[in-house]
Design an enzyme around this catalytic site. Structure first.
Site: not given
Length: 164
Positions: A81-83, A85, A125
């Protein structure tokens, strides 16, 4: 790595989970989900961790580490996950033999494994709701690439190009 598939090990999948600080809430929630899933034998948490030194570690390190663990045979798959993806997917895809896809819908999650033998699923996310992320992760765990499928020859083109 041409022989590597996303088939679970005898006791279940060994899944890496990781995020940067923009995805840590989802990482923490999905970590618990994965640990409770009977199809998962081991969850390898590569961070970041909220109250730790690694909290500000940039996304490339997370994606690269996850890809390396799969490439080395220490894990079967990774959920990152990151801001959006996108960053962790790009980073994981830099590791030879790794195929990572950002997916925020059921059909793309399905095809990432069944058509492309992706070992890494990434999500943002800031893009998808938590309950949808949980559902997509549950679905993703259930898919296994068929090395005898029509897609196998296409995936082999990628492996051949990389020299895997």
């Amino acid at each position: 790595m041409s022989g590597q598939t996303t088939e679970p090990a005898a006791g279940g999948l060994r899944i890496v989970i990781g995020s940067d600080e923009a995805g840590v809430d989802y990482k923490e929630a999905l970590l618990k989900d994965l640990e409770a899933d009977g199809r998962v034998a081991e969850v390898i948490d590569i961070g970041v961790h909220r109250a730790a030194e690694d909290f500000t570690r940039p996304y490339p390190y997370v994606g690269l580490k996850a890809g390396q663990l799969i490439s080395e045979g220490a894990a079967d798959r990774a959920l990152l996950f990151c801001g959006t993806g996108l960053g962790v997917a790009i980073a994981a895809n830099k590791v030879l033999g790794i195929r990572a896809a950002t997916a925020h819908d059921s059909f793309s999650v399905e095809r990432s494994v069944l058509s492309n033998n992706c070992q890494v699923l990434t999500m943002g996310q800031r893009v998808v709701g938590l309950e949808l992320a949980r559902r997509l992760a549950r679905e993703w765990i259930g898919y296994t690439f068929d090395p005898d499928s029509a897609s196998a020859a296409k995936v082999q083109v990628l492996s051949d190009y990389e020299g895997c």
